[in-house]
Design an enzyme around this catalytic site. Structure first.
Site, short mmCIF file in Angstrom:
data_model
loop_
_atom_site.label_atom_id
_atom_site.label_comp_id
_atom_site.label_asym_id
_atom_site.label_seq_id
_atom_site.Cartn_x
_atom_site.Cartn_y
_atom_site.Cartn_z
N GLU A 167 64.36 32.12 31.70
CA GLU A 167 63.41 31.01 31.50
C GLU A 167 62.94 30.37 32.81
O GLU A 167 62.94 29.14 32.94
CB GLU A 167 64.03 29.97 30.56
CG GLU A 167 64.38 30.59 29.21
CD GLU A 167 65.13 29.66 28.26
OE1 GLU A 167 65.37 28.50 28.60
OE2 GLU A 167 65.48 30.12 27.16
N ASP A 217 62.56 35.62 29.10
CA ASP A 217 61.86 34.35 28.85
C ASP A 217 61.38 34.25 27.41
O ASP A 217 61.33 35.24 26.70
CB ASP A 217 60.69 34.17 29.83
CG ASP A 217 60.57 32.73 30.31
OD1 ASP A 217 60.72 31.80 29.48
OD2 ASP A 217 60.33 32.53 31.51
N GLU A 285 66.23 38.14 21.92
CA GLU A 285 66.80 37.02 21.15
C GLU A 285 66.02 36.79 19.85
O GLU A 285 65.72 35.66 19.47
CB GLU A 285 66.76 35.72 21.99
CG GLU A 285 67.43 35.84 23.34
CD GLU A 285 67.50 34.54 24.13
OE1 GLU A 285 67.29 33.46 23.55
OE2 GLU A 285 67.77 34.61 25.34
O1 9MR Z 1 72.20 29.82 20.90
C1 9MR Z 1 72.55 29.03 22.02
C2 9MR Z 1 73.05 27.68 21.55
O2 9MR Z 1 74.29 27.84 20.85
C3 9MR Z 1 73.24 26.76 22.74
O3 9MR Z 1 73.58 25.46 22.27
C4 9MR Z 1 71.95 26.71 23.54
C5 9MR Z 1 72.12 25.82 24.76
O4 9MR Z 1 70.96 25.75 25.50
O5 9MR Z 1 71.59 28.02 23.97
C6 9MR Z 1 71.32 28.84 22.88
O6 9MR Z 1 70.86 30.10 23.33
C7 9MR Z 1 69.64 30.10 24.06
C8 9MR Z 1 69.69 31.26 25.02
O7 9MR Z 1 70.81 31.20 25.83
C9 9MR Z 1 68.42 31.29 25.88
N1 9MR Z 1 67.24 31.29 25.08
C10 9MR Z 1 67.16 30.28 24.04
C11 9MR Z 1 68.42 30.34 23.17
C12 9MR Z 1 68.30 29.34 22.03
O8 9MR Z 1 68.24 28.05 22.53
#
Ligand code: 9MR
Length: 374
Positions: A167, A217, A285
């Protein structure tokens, strides 16, 4: 008489189908021995995987673990391999959990992904500090190098793909203003501020030259300005010899997508093949949010229309991913979560973003997606 009863029963069933939106398909549990496997079904196109947590794989007899082993051939940790977990203090790495995950993958012929080495979120503050002051650019670059080298070399040959940076392009389609970009800035004076990204990729490549290195991203599929910005950034870095192997499309999408726009945005990134013929795209994702962004959340009703739209969204996305696979540019698709019950999108309201429901039952959409494969 028997015939009349049968007719009444089948008419009642048909009415129930119409009312509930459910077809007469016999939905199986994802871990059932005779259930299909999404990874197996798509094996000639791409790997299919999920983001999981350590507790999902702790007990091989649990339904979660059986689901993982049956349905997926690539895995990533949802949170436990992020900087705050792996490297909470400068002199302390915490490898136990990720070691176990990587061993689990390697023992079960599952491709392990590493998520993520550098991110503006879930990163401990020590990276950016020198006493009470901001760290200097030199110090932060050195820390990036140490962090990346230590982690990637530990898992050399065992973690095949790393989301090296996550990101780094913001919602305004500019390089994200973060502590990384603010402190390191244009360190080499070449006019761009990609220097923290470049250092991370170079260090990762030196630590494991065979690992696939991804710049990951969100919204790349929906925002052409973001896709173009990503294209320009990667093009610039590739021209400087930065070892970036591919772009990760997170694909946190909504229920209903602009198919043509999505296709065009994938094309923008695919054009990086003109610079590096081996350049790849991964879907990293994937999930389908049942609520629009910013929309007031009322509990979603799983009406027939809603479920049909949900299925169409997933089948459209898989159709496009199959085309990209045919072009040889996509070989890995990861879903962000194991099932509806554990998705990050459940923030006070039940969401239904996955192909597997909270009881680990396969959804209609799951079967519809599998039907795309002849
Ligand atoms: O799924 C993840 C969630 O449990 C966490 O609280 C969060 C914290 O920022 O991150 C989530 O995963 C993210 C991923 O690492 C990067 N892309 C977006 C995902 C969803 O927020």
């Amino acid at each position: 008489m028997k015939k009349i009863y049968l007719r009444i029963i089948s008419a009642a069933l048909a009415a129930a189908v119409l009312l509930t939106g459910c077809s007469s398909r016999d939905l199986q549990y994802a871990y059932d021995d005779d259930a299909p496997s999404i990874a197996e079904t798509f094996k000639d196109y791409f790997r299919v995987g999920a983001a999981v947590n350590s507790w999902d794989i702790a007990d091989p007899n649990s339904n979660q673990c059986k689901t993982i082993l049956k349905q997926y051939n690539t895995l990533v940790m949802e949170n436990e391999s992020k900087p705050e977990n792996l490297h909470p203090e400068e002199d302390r790495y915490y490898f136990d959990t990720f070691d176990k995950f990587v061993d689990f993958c390697n023992e079960n012929d599952i491709v392990a992904r590493g998520h993520t080495l550098i991110w503006h979120s879930q990163v401990p503050g020590w990276f950016f500090k020198d006493g009470n002051e901001d760290a200097s650019a030199e110090l932060l670059l050195q820390r990036i190098r140490d962090h990346v080298t230590t982690i990637v070399s530990r898992y050399k040959g065992k973690v095949s793909t790393w989301d090296v940076v996550n990101e780094v392009i913001g919602d305004d389609s500019q390089l994200r203003f973060s502590d990384w970009s603010r402190i390191v800035g244009d360190y080499d004076g070449d006019g761009d501020k990609y220097d923290f990204i470049e250092e991370a990729f170079r260090a990762a490549h030196e630590a494991d030259p065979d690992a696939r290195l991804i710049i990951n991203d969100y919204s790349l599929e929906s925002s052409s300005s973001k896709a173009i910005r990503m294209y320009n950034a990667v093009k610039q870095m590739l021209s400087e010899g930065v070892p970036i192997d591919g772009v990760g499309f997170q694909m946190h999408i909504g229920n209903g997508i602009d198919y043509e726009a999505m296709k065009e945005n994938f094309k923008i990134i695919s054009r990086l093949r003109e610079i590096d013929p081996d350049f790849i795209i991964e879907v990293t994702e994937l999930d389908v949010n049942c609520y629009g962004w910013g929309e007031e959340k009322k509990d979603v009703e799983l009406t027939k229309d809603f479920l049909e739209q949900f299925s169409k969204t997933y089948t459209d996305v898989f159709k496009l991913m199959m085309e990209l696979s045919d072009e040889g540019i996509l070989d890995s698709v990861v879903m962000w979560g194991l099932h509806d019950g554990v998705s990050w999108l459940n923030d006070g309201h039940q969401n239904y973003p996955m192909l597997i429901d909270k009881d680990l039952k396969l959804k209609e959409a799951y079967y519809d997606v599998l039907e795309l494969v002849e």
